[in-house]
Scaffold this active site. Sequence first.
Site, short mmCIF file in Angstrom:
data_model
loop_
_atom_site.label_atom_id
_atom_site.label_comp_id
_atom_site.label_asym_id
_atom_site.label_seq_id
_atom_site.Cartn_x
_atom_site.Cartn_y
_atom_site.Cartn_z
N ARG A 250 63.38 38.92 52.23
CA ARG A 250 63.34 37.98 51.11
C ARG A 250 62.15 37.05 51.27
NH1 ARG A 250 67.72 33.93 51.00
NH2 ARG A 250 65.97 32.51 51.20
N HIS A 254 66.10 31.84 47.88
CA HIS A 254 67.27 32.56 47.34
C HIS A 254 67.34 32.37 45.82
CE1 HIS A 254 71.42 33.85 46.77
NE2 HIS A 254 71.65 32.70 46.17
N TYR A 263 65.59 26.96 56.97
CA TYR A 263 66.21 27.99 57.81
C TYR A 263 65.37 29.25 58.04
CZ TYR A 263 67.53 29.86 53.21
OH TYR A 263 67.49 30.34 51.93
#
Length: 343
Positions: A250, A254, A263
Amino acid sequence: MAKVAPEEFELRRVLDEEREVDGLSHDDLLAIYRSLTLLRTYDERSVVFHRQGRIGTYAIFWNHEAMQAGSVHALDDGDWIFPSYRESAIGLLRGMPVSTVLHWWRGHPAGWWNPADYRVASICVPIATHVPHAAGLAWGEKLKGRDTVSIAYFGDGATSEGAFHEGANFAGVMQAPAILFCNNNQWAISTPLSAQTRAETLAAKAAGYGMPGVRVDGGDVLAVFEATREAVERARSGGGPTLIEAVSYRAAPHATADDPRAYIDMDRVAQERENECVGRYERYLRALGVLDDATAEEIKNDALEKMRAGIAEAEAEPDADPELVFDNAYVLPPPNMREGWDG
Ligand SMILES: Cc1ncc(C[n+]2csc(CCOP(=O)(O)OP(=O)(O)O)c2C)c(N)n1
Ligand SMILES: [Mg+2]
């Protein structure tokens, strides 16, 4: 012997091997490029529309386009697609208007279509709940003696959900002509794959359902096409379901509400962005002599024009009646719900 990293283990590749895929003409290759470009343009423009306050929270699919376009091109128009929010614009590859998808992200009821019109089910936001739907539809079509195939798209995190297990098991037991397509982008919001499963690969889970599990480079549109085409042929000829694990990373937040700097190692993200899937395919096509500057520009401009027209159309739509929110919620609305509403 050194252990092979899961990201590399048994990954099917085409672009890096500089090979060609049987049965794809130059026109087919360009059609795939057109689909990739349309999805990329949809995604990039949507992030801008979100920042301008013209659509709501949006699930970015930048660098997921190869998984979506490669697999859809391996289907027939009569096959059924069950998207998650990550594949919100996949209907565009079936002729769905751009404005319809934008309506969805604007929370407008015009963003809900009749699935039968495009053979694209509603966008599924609950994780994995559409996997049993896809398995059931495929089984139903089989019972009716038709040769329809269904494909459900879901993420790595979805493979930890009960609905994934139920759908996969059902598809296996019934030998449903279904394809379970896992976009393994290695993150479920802030949960990394390492915290998601102890299985060596996600494809390995297929063994538990008695179906083949295959791994493919998710950034390689032709490898995805080839793997999906094999799964479609198997399903259509009575060979049952397949689990495809498309491995990528990714390379965007998100969704527009997320800040991955909290993170994710941003150096890794930068590295992935360098090797993003549209550029990879473009370099392959240029080396093959199939794509030149003029064609690339025409395809990009066409996609941009579709987006300009799509957002104009979406914004021209009158606001929905707020009462609609309750239309399918209650037969008899509770009296207190009316307080302060009517007057
Ligand atoms: C049943 C359910 N539980 C939790 C959520 C909240 N949620 C939204 S996206 C997401 C992560 C899903 O990750 P993954 O399956 O890897 O898909 P990706 O977003 O990476 O494509 C979660 C937990 C949800 N939508 N549905
Ligand atoms: Mg994921």
